[in-house]
Design a protein around this motif. Structure first.
Motif, PDB file in Angstrom:
ATOM      1  N   GLN A   1     -17.625 -15.826   6.482  1.00 50.95           N
ATOM      2  CA  GLN A   1     -17.883 -14.421   6.810  1.00 50.95           C
ATOM      3  C   GLN A   1     -17.411 -13.455   5.733  1.00 50.95           C
ATOM      4  O   GLN A   1     -17.913 -12.333   5.666  1.00 50.95           O
ATOM      5  CB  GLN A   1     -17.225 -14.091   8.145  1.00 50.95           C
ATOM      6  N   THR A   2     -16.470 -13.855   4.908  1.00 53.31           N
ATOM      7  CA  THR A   2     -15.955 -12.944   3.877  1.00 53.31           C
ATOM      8  C   THR A   2     -16.553 -13.207   2.502  1.00 53.31           C
ATOM      9  O   THR A   2     -16.690 -12.284   1.696  1.00 53.31           O
ATOM     10  CB  THR A   2     -14.421 -13.030   3.782  1.00 53.31           C
ATOM     11  N   GLU A   3     -16.918 -14.466   2.229  1.00 54.60           N
ATOM     12  CA  GLU A   3     -17.387 -14.817   0.887  1.00 54.60           C
ATOM     13  C   GLU A   3     -18.876 -15.118   0.810  1.00 54.60           C
ATOM     14  O   GLU A   3     -19.533 -14.781  -0.170  1.00 54.60           O
ATOM     15  CB  GLU A   3     -16.602 -16.029   0.362  1.00 54.60           C
ATOM     16  N   LEU A   4     -19.424 -15.749   1.845  1.00 53.26           N
ATOM     17  CA  LEU A   4     -20.819 -16.188   1.777  1.00 53.26           C
ATOM     18  C   LEU A   4     -21.802 -15.199   2.377  1.00 53.26           C
ATOM     19  O   LEU A   4     -22.916 -15.047   1.864  1.00 53.26           O
ATOM     20  CB  LEU A   4     -20.980 -17.540   2.489  1.00 53.26           C
ATOM     21  N   VAL A   5     -21.424 -14.540   3.467  1.00 49.80           N
ATOM     22  CA  VAL A   5     -22.392 -13.705   4.175  1.00 49.80           C
ATOM     23  C   VAL A   5     -21.713 -12.480   4.775  1.00 49.80           C
ATOM     24  O   VAL A   5     -20.595 -12.559   5.291  1.00 49.80           O
ATOM     25  CB  VAL A   5     -23.108 -14.517   5.285  1.00 49.80           C
ATOM     26  N   ASP A   6     -22.400 -11.356   4.673  1.00 48.31           N
ATOM     27  CA  ASP A   6     -21.978 -10.119   5.332  1.00 48.31           C
ATOM     28  C   ASP A   6     -22.866  -9.940   6.553  1.00 48.31           C
ATOM     29  O   ASP A   6     -24.073  -9.730   6.424  1.00 48.31           O
ATOM     30  CB  ASP A   6     -22.118  -8.943   4.364  1.00 48.31           C
ATOM     31  N   ILE A   7     -22.276 -10.056   7.743  1.00 50.11           N
ATOM     32  CA  ILE A   7     -23.041  -9.928   8.984  1.00 50.11           C
ATOM     33  C   ILE A   7     -22.921  -8.491   9.478  1.00 50.11           C
ATOM     34  O   ILE A   7     -21.834  -8.016   9.782  1.00 50.11           O
ATOM     35  CB  ILE A   7     -22.516 -10.897  10.064  1.00 50.11           C
ATOM     36  N   ARG A   8     -24.041  -7.804   9.542  1.00 52.45           N
ATOM     37  CA  ARG A   8     -24.045  -6.416   9.964  1.00 52.45           C
ATOM     38  C   ARG A   8     -24.021  -6.312  11.491  1.00 52.45           C
ATOM     39  O   ARG A   8     -24.279  -7.284  12.199  1.00 52.45           O
ATOM     40  CB  ARG A   8     -25.281  -5.696   9.402  1.00 52.45           C
ATOM     41  N   LYS A   9     -23.742  -5.140  11.992  1.00 49.59           N
ATOM     42  CA  LYS A   9     -23.629  -4.921  13.429  1.00 49.59           C
ATOM     43  C   LYS A   9     -24.915  -5.267  14.157  1.00 49.59           C
ATOM     44  O   LYS A   9     -24.893  -5.767  15.290  1.00 49.59           O
ATOM     45  CB  LYS A   9     -23.246  -3.460  13.713  1.00 49.59           C
ATOM     46  N   ASP A  10     -26.062  -5.040  13.511  1.00 48.75           N
ATOM     47  CA  ASP A  10     -27.352  -5.317  14.157  1.00 48.75           C
ATOM     48  C   ASP A  10     -27.781  -6.774  14.038  1.00 48.75           C
ATOM     49  O   ASP A  10     -28.851  -7.160  14.501  1.00 48.75           O
ATOM     50  CB  ASP A  10     -28.437  -4.407  13.589  1.00 48.75           C
ATOM     51  N   GLY A  11     -26.940  -7.607  13.407  1.00 48.22           N
ATOM     52  CA  GLY A  11     -27.248  -9.022  13.265  1.00 48.22           C
ATOM     53  C   GLY A  11     -27.911  -9.390  11.958  1.00 48.22           C
ATOM     54  O   GLY A  11     -28.055 -10.584  11.653  1.00 48.22           O
ATOM     55  N   SER A  12     -28.332  -8.408  11.181  1.00 49.94           N
ATOM     56  CA  SER A  12     -28.903  -8.705   9.871  1.00 49.94           C
ATOM     57  C   SER A  12     -27.806  -9.227   8.950  1.00 49.94           C
ATOM     58  O   SER A  12     -26.614  -8.959   9.165  1.00 49.94           O
ATOM     59  CB  SER A  12     -29.567  -7.468   9.273  1.00 49.94           C
ATOM     60  N   VAL A  13     -28.204  -9.984   7.936  1.00 46.62           N
ATOM     61  CA  VAL A  13     -27.237 -10.607   7.043  1.00 46.62           C
ATOM     62  C   VAL A  13     -27.576 -10.307   5.588  1.00 46.62           C
ATOM     63  O   VAL A  13     -28.746 -10.122   5.228  1.00 46.62           O
ATOM     64  CB  VAL A  13     -27.187 -12.140   7.249  1.00 46.62           C
ATOM     65  N   VAL A  14     -26.529 -10.257   4.776  1.00 46.94           N
ATOM     66  CA  VAL A  14     -26.670 -10.156   3.322  1.00 46.94           C
ATOM     67  C   VAL A  14     -25.869 -11.300   2.730  1.00 46.94           C
ATOM     68  O   VAL A  14     -24.645 -11.366   2.893  1.00 46.94           O
ATOM     69  CB  VAL A  14     -26.160  -8.806   2.788  1.00 46.94           C
ATOM     70  N   LEU A  15     -26.552 -12.229   2.073  1.00 48.20           N
ATOM     71  CA  LEU A  15     -25.885 -13.389   1.493  1.00 48.20           C
ATOM     72  C   LEU A  15     -25.372 -13.083   0.098  1.00 48.20           C
ATOM     73  O   LEU A  15     -26.002 -12.323  -0.653  1.00 48.20           O
ATOM     74  CB  LEU A  15     -26.842 -14.580   1.430  1.00 48.20           C
ATOM     75  N   ASN A  16     -24.247 -13.672  -0.251  1.00 48.62           N
ATOM     76  CA  ASN A  16     -23.702 -13.587  -1.605  1.00 48.62           C
ATOM     77  C   ASN A  16     -24.420 -14.641  -2.436  1.00 48.62           C
ATOM     78  O   ASN A  16     -24.044 -15.816  -2.433  1.00 48.62           O
ATOM     79  CB  ASN A  16     -22.199 -13.836  -1.582  1.00 48.62           C
ATOM     80  N   MET A  17     -25.463 -14.239  -3.155  1.00 50.37           N
ATOM     81  CA  MET A  17     -26.335 -15.193  -3.828  1.00 50.37           C
ATOM     82  C   MET A  17     -25.664 -15.924  -4.985  1.00 50.37           C
ATOM     83  O   MET A  17     -26.235 -16.875  -5.522  1.00 50.37           O
ATOM     84  CB  MET A  17     -27.604 -14.487  -4.305  1.00 50.37           C
ATOM     85  N   ALA A  18     -24.445 -15.524  -5.345  1.00 54.24           N
ATOM     86  CA  ALA A  18     -23.716 -16.262  -6.376  1.00 54.24           C
ATOM     87  C   ALA A  18     -23.397 -17.682  -5.899  1.00 54.24           C
ATOM     88  O   ALA A  18     -23.174 -18.580  -6.719  1.00 54.24           O
ATOM     89  CB  ALA A  18     -22.425 -15.527  -6.726  1.00 54.24           C
ATOM     90  N   TYR A  19     -23.404 -17.889  -4.574  1.00 59.04           N
ATOM     91  CA  TYR A  19     -23.080 -19.197  -4.021  1.00 59.04           C
ATOM     92  C   TYR A  19     -24.318 -20.022  -3.686  1.00 59.04           C
ATOM     93  O   TYR A  19     -24.196 -21.171  -3.272  1.00 59.04           O
ATOM     94  CB  TYR A  19     -22.242 -19.033  -2.742  1.00 59.04           C
ATOM     95  N   PHE A  20     -25.513 -19.450  -3.832  1.00 57.44           N
ATOM     96  CA  PHE A  20     -26.742 -20.122  -3.406  1.00 57.44           C
ATOM     97  C   PHE A  20     -27.702 -20.245  -4.582  1.00 57.44           C
ATOM     98  O   PHE A  20     -27.854 -19.316  -5.369  1.00 57.44           O
ATOM     99  CB  PHE A  20     -27.402 -19.341  -2.271  1.00 57.44           C
ATOM    100  N   ASP A  21     -28.375 -21.412  -4.659  1.00 54.40           N
ATOM    101  CA  ASP A  21     -29.302 -21.675  -5.765  1.00 54.40           C
ATOM    102  C   ASP A  21     -30.757 -21.763  -5.326  1.00 54.40           C
ATOM    103  O   ASP A  21     -31.636 -21.992  -6.147  1.00 54.40           O
ATOM    104  CB  ASP A  21     -28.919 -22.993  -6.472  1.00 54.40           C
ATOM    105  N   TYR A  22     -31.049 -21.576  -4.025  1.00 59.60           N
ATOM    106  CA  TYR A  22     -32.412 -21.818  -3.557  1.00 59.60           C
ATOM    107  C   TYR A  22     -33.412 -20.771  -4.030  1.00 59.60           C
ATOM    108  O   TYR A  22     -34.604 -21.031  -4.086  1.00 59.60           O
ATOM    109  CB  TYR A  22     -32.448 -21.940  -2.030  1.00 59.60           C
ATOM    110  N   ALA A  23     -32.943 -19.575  -4.382  1.00 62.32           N
ATOM    111  CA  ALA A  23     -33.876 -18.513  -4.798  1.00 62.32           C
ATOM    112  C   ALA A  23     -34.384 -18.723  -6.216  1.00 62.32           C
ATOM    113  O   ALA A  23     -35.529 -18.376  -6.524  1.00 62.32           O
ATOM    114  CB  ALA A  23     -33.201 -17.152  -4.675  1.00 62.32           C
ATOM    115  N   THR A  24     -33.552 -19.291  -7.074  1.00 61.85           N
ATOM    116  CA  THR A  24     -33.926 -19.437  -8.486  1.00 61.85           C
ATOM    117  C   THR A  24     -33.803 -20.868  -8.986  1.00 61.85           C
ATOM    118  O   THR A  24     -34.274 -21.177 -10.075  1.00 61.85           O
ATOM    119  CB  THR A  24     -33.042 -18.538  -9.375  1.00 61.85           C
ATOM    120  N   GLY A  25     -33.162 -21.739  -8.225  1.00 67.59           N
ATOM    121  CA  GLY A  25     -32.953 -23.115  -8.659  1.00 67.59           C
ATOM    122  C   GLY A  25     -33.622 -24.120  -7.746  1.00 67.59           C
ATOM    123  O   GLY A  25     -34.499 -23.783  -6.952  1.00 67.59           O
ATOM    124  N   LEU A  26     -33.166 -25.363  -7.841  1.00 63.24           N
ATOM    125  CA  LEU A  26     -33.774 -26.444  -7.079  1.00 63.24           C
ATOM    126  C   LEU A  26     -32.845 -26.997  -6.006  1.00 63.24           C
ATOM    127  O   LEU A  26     -33.176 -27.984  -5.351  1.00 63.24           O
ATOM    128  CB  LEU A  26     -34.184 -27.582  -8.037  1.00 63.24           C
TER     129      LEU A  26
END
Length: 297
Positions: A73-98
């Motif tokens: 909840q503190t490093e990987l994802v920001d969960i907003r009050k409405d349930g929407s999420v913002v991911l910390n893409m520094a930890y994820f490779d699916y958008a630009t990698g394999l």
């Protein structure tokens, strides 16, 4: 994820659906869950149910579980009050990698390496599965509350990969946010094909919905093939398989319960096959969940 929308809230009236809110790629609850599917050693897009099934083996009172959840909840994802999420893409490779996740960063964050597929599952990965399951449930409940607030509807329809998380669905139903739920049983591509056909029929051609007075026209998703006793007998003879016929269902149920209690795994086959990837009682693998050795059988 469907096209670029990863979460959508809409309101259905008659034959029309009005889109009210959307969350877009790469921020996605489902892809977050899939990243943990990858890191715990399961296959993405097919092993998520294993991650959900592993979660109950996690220790809800363990400090490690609490720390895993806090780091998510503190490093990987920001969960907003409405349930929407913002991911910390520094930890994820699916958008630009394999790959789903940056393994080096995850190992530094959680203190355990990615589990190798088919290797022994230690308690750390069970606790990790529980932590991401709890985070996912929180997101689902917040989104449901937002949908109720936006639509004022009493009934909720769920579809998509996260909608196949039956544990989260059960908790959502028990909250009473909605009077009832209807969950697309084939909530992936197969169900998307059905939705596409409905969209053409109602939106492109303008046809009105024809209601028959039943709440579930899909008959509980039991839409697949079924086989008669005669057909089953032919297969048994063809393979010279041992079989016993029960005249009374209660006798069958008693024997199956005894075998489950002895630690056996039972294949249950009856009626028409389910439409979708979840076993709903007609094509099921049964085991005693109280027995920790059962998952190895």
């Amino acid at each position: 994820m469907g096209e670029w929308a990863t979460t959508t809230i809409g309101r259905g009236r008659g034959k029309d659906i009005e889109i009210l809110e959307e969350l877009h790629f790469p921020h996605s609850i489902g892809l977050l869950y899939s990243a943990f599917t990858f890191y715990t050693g399961f296959t993405v897009n097919s092993g998520e149910y294993k991650l959900m099934g592993l979660a109950p083996y996690g220790n809800p009172n363990a400090q490690r579980t609490s720390e895993f959840k806090e780091k998510i909840q503190t490093e990987l994802v920001d969960i907003r009050k409405d349930g929407s999420v913002v991911l910390n893409m520094a930890y994820f490779d699916y958008a630009t990698g394999l790959k789903m996740a940056n393994e080096a960063k995850w190992e530094k964050l959680f203190g355990v390496p990615r589990r190798k597929p088919e290797s022994e599952i230690s308690q750390a990965y069970m606790d990790m599965a529980l932590a991401i399951q709890q985070v996912t449930e929180e997101c689902v409940l917040r989104i449901a509350a937002t949908a109720r607030e936006l639509t004022a509807c009493k009934y909720l329809v769920l579809a998509g990969g996260v909608a196949l998380n039956c544990v989260a669905n059960g908790k959502l139903l028990r909250t009473g946010i909605f009077d009832d739920l209807w969950i697309q049983p084939a909530a992936g591509d197969a169900g998307g094909a059905v939705g596409a056909a409905y969209a053409v029929w109602h939106i492109a051609f303008g046809n009105e919905r024809q209601l028959n007075g039943r709440r579930d026209a899909t008959r509980g998703s039991y839409l697949g093939p079924e086989f008669s006793d005669v057909e089953i007998q032919r297969v048994l003879q063809r393979y010279d398989a041992k079989a016993r016929h029960y005249d009374e269902f209660q006798c069958l149920a008693t024997d199956v319960a005894r075998k489950l209690g002895e630690g056996n795994v039972v294949g249950w086959f009856q009626g028409r096959m389910e439409f979708g990837p979840r076993a709903l009682g007609n094509r099921s693998i049964l085991g005693d969940a109280r027995n920790p050795k059962c998952k190895k059988n």
